[in-house]
Design a protein around this motif. Structure first.
Motif, short mmCIF file in Angstrom:
data_model
loop_
_atom_site.label_atom_id
_atom_site.label_comp_id
_atom_site.label_asym_id
_atom_site.label_seq_id
_atom_site.Cartn_x
_atom_site.Cartn_y
_atom_site.Cartn_z
N GLN A 1 0.83 -1.20 0.00
CA GLN A 1 0.00 0.00 0.00
C GLN A 1 0.87 1.26 0.00
N SER A 2 1.90 1.25 0.84
CA SER A 2 2.70 2.47 0.94
C SER A 2 3.50 2.70 -0.35
N ILE A 3 3.97 1.63 -0.98
CA ILE A 3 4.71 1.80 -2.24
C ILE A 3 3.78 2.35 -3.32
N ILE A 4 2.58 1.77 -3.41
CA ILE A 4 1.64 2.22 -4.44
C ILE A 4 1.26 3.68 -4.22
N LYS A 5 1.03 4.05 -2.94
CA LYS A 5 0.66 5.44 -2.64
C LYS A 5 1.81 6.39 -2.97
N SER A 6 3.02 6.01 -2.59
CA SER A 6 4.11 6.95 -2.80
C SER A 6 4.50 7.04 -4.27
N GLU A 7 4.19 6.02 -5.05
CA GLU A 7 4.41 6.11 -6.50
C GLU A 7 3.21 6.76 -7.21
N LYS A 8 2.19 7.11 -6.41
CA LYS A 8 0.98 7.77 -6.94
C LYS A 8 0.31 6.97 -8.05
N LYS A 9 0.19 5.67 -7.83
CA LYS A 9 -0.45 4.83 -8.84
C LYS A 9 -1.92 4.62 -8.51
N THR A 10 -2.68 4.36 -9.54
CA THR A 10 -4.07 3.99 -9.38
C THR A 10 -4.10 2.47 -9.21
N ALA A 11 -4.93 1.99 -8.28
CA ALA A 11 -4.90 0.55 -8.05
C ALA A 11 -6.29 -0.03 -7.91
N LEU A 12 -6.46 -1.21 -8.48
CA LEU A 12 -7.69 -1.96 -8.32
C LEU A 12 -7.34 -3.32 -7.75
N LEU A 13 -7.86 -3.58 -6.55
CA LEU A 13 -7.53 -4.83 -5.86
C LEU A 13 -8.78 -5.69 -5.78
#
Lengths: 269, 241
Positions: free
Chosen positions: B169-181
């Protein structure tokens, strides 16, 4: 995982354990040598004492003399060379062609389904039944024997490799697909490296079959080679020659298997 | 961004046809982390395949921004014959973008998220949690706009799971990516997402959508938050369990 360079200050318990393991290995090796020496020794002794008829059973010493005389008349390496050439060429052709066919069958499910029954039938067919046809179609030279060698080993190469290709982890295939990889990319990046253990396995099986193929080929049609020596020796009742050729064959087949096993160790970690 | 607009999907087998997805609509805004939860076998993986364009919907429209999708799977699917670094380069090779600059960027990313000492190791030398992190960096190395996560934590043991969950979660947030889980784990969905979409049993359609904004933006503080339990109950009821 692999910590080959573990610290050398083991506990005494561990040193004892290592020693025990080493001893076990030593016992196995020594026993192997012992079995060989014992069989050869008993064979020689019985022949010397005329318990068995050395004219029919030959003897280790007679095998040595035969090797020496073949060597002096210069035909030893000639016969070995011819059989070796036929086996190796047949083996390489079978593996390369078998691999290629397996790739095609992997790539197209339709082709695979069409060809499947034919492969099954060809696999169960005793290839020696085709002997007369091969002689008439291809002739009586080395090419016939090589053809026989390929014929005997290729089907297993195809089936083994195809099974290896199909067994590749589905998750990894999904991954490749999700990255937009086409068939060729999937083959190169995933299927070929992932099926390397299957290839090594195939090589081991194929090398054994290649020997069967080349010797069988020489039985049917040949002017030289170890298989020829065996057939010729049998016909003129020179059992020394038969035993000698068989003995050399054992060494060569074992050696070739050894080379492949060594290669496997290098390639598959 | 990613938008599902009245999607239907029917798949065909010899035994017959099954409608897996029926009139499904929801939106994932740029930079948003959206979780889809549903009863098992409701077609969650189908939804990801539709999002990635691996499957074409029978009816309706999937609107994708101009960016690409990156897929992260249940199991890490790292190639054991490649080093960690070579695994990370895999998407670049497959997408024919294997330039020195791209490779350098991928390595930078790996170093940034603590894989510096592991780059030359093989996957078998890594722990399960570390392997999933490598899998995430591999997904990110091709610089996708949208990350599609297919229960990426379900194969891990409970402790590692919590750890990797926070990590991802923190990596995805800090890379500012859109995510669908997609997941079947309610608490995971609450802890990670900005929005949770609840699906019905097959054929899957949207039952409810919840914006989650309590407890700040990290899974740990969310789990500690009082609203966590009440949200859990609401979602549980909606799933009918």
């Amino acid at each position: 995982m692999k910590n080959k360079k573990e610290k050398p200050n083991y506990s005494p318990e561990h040193i004892a354990y290592l020693k025990k393991e080493k001893n076990k290995k030593l016992i196995v090796h020594l026993s192997r040598v012992f079995v060989l020496v014992a069989v050869l020794g008993v064979w020689e002794l019985f022949a010397q004492l005329k318990v068995i008829n050395p004219f029919i059973t030959s003897a280790p010493s007679r095998v040595c003399t035969t090797i020496a005389s073949l060597y002096t008349d210069g035909t030893l390496f000639y016969h070995i060379g011819i059989t070796l050439m036929e086996t190796i060429v047949g083996f390489v052709l079978a593996v390369v062609l078998g691999y290629a066919v397996a790739v095609i069958l992997w790539a197209s499910e339709t082709v695979r389904k069409v060809v499947e029954p034919y492969i099954v039938v060809l696999n169960s067919l005793p290839k020696i039944a085709l002997g007369p046809l091969i002689i008439i179609w291809i002739g009586t030279g080395y090419d016939s024997i090589i053809f026989m060698t390929v014929l005997v080993s290729i089907i297993v190469c195809i089936m083994n490799m195809l099974a290896g290709f199909i067994a590749v982890d589905k998750t990894k295939l999904t991954l490749m697909k999700s990255m937009g990889a086409g068939r060729m990319t999937t083959l190169r990046k995933l299927i070929i490296p992932a099926s390397l253990p299957a290839l090594m396995n195939t090589l081991k099986v194929a090398v054994g079959l290649a020997w069967i193929g080349s010797i069988m080929g020489e039985y049917i049609v040949s002017k030289a080679g170890l298989g020829y020596l065996i057939v010729y020796g049998g016909q003129v009742f020179k059992l020394d020659l038969v035993m000698t050729a068989t003995f050399i064959l054992c060494l060569l087949a074992g050696g070739m298997y050894g080379i492949i096993a060594l290669f496997e160790k290098k390639v598959v970690k | 961004m990613l938008e599902f607009r009245n999607i239907y999907y029917t798949y065909h087998t010899k035994e017959g046809e099954t409608t897996a997805v029926k009139d499904l609509s929801f939106t994932v805004e740029d930079g948003q982390f959206v979780s889809v939860i549903g009863p098992s076998g409701c077609g969650k993986t189908t939804i990801l395949s539709l999002a990635a364009g691996l499957l074409a919907p029978s009816a309706g429209e999937v609107i994708r921004g101009n960016g690409e999708c990156g897929y992260m799977l249940q199991r890490d699917a790292l190639f054991p014959w490649r080093t960690v670094e070579q695994n990370i380069f895999l998407p670049l090779e497959v997408k024919k973008r294997n330039t020195p600059e791209k490779r350098e960027r991928a390595v930078e990313l790996a170093v940034k998220y603590g894989l510096k000492d592991f780059l030359k190791k093989t996957p078998s030398q890594l722990s399960g949690g570390m392997r999933q992190r490598v899998a995430l960096i591999r997904t990110l190395s091709a610089e996708p706009e949208i990350l599609l996560l297919d229960e990426p934590f379900s194969a891990l043991d409970y402790q590692t799971r919590l750890e990797v969950c926070d990590d991802v979660q923190s990596i995805i947030k800090s890379e500012k990516k859109t995510a669908l889980l997609v997941t079947h784990d309610i608490s995971e969905a609450i802890a990670l997402s900005d929005k949770v979409v609840v699906l019905s049993a097959r054929p899957a359609t949207v039952v409810a959508q919840h914006m989650i904004d309590f407890g700040g933006n990290n899974p740990k503080s969310r789990r500690e938050c009082g609203e966590f339990a009440s949200t859990f109950e609401v979602l549980r009821k909606e799933l009918g369990i």
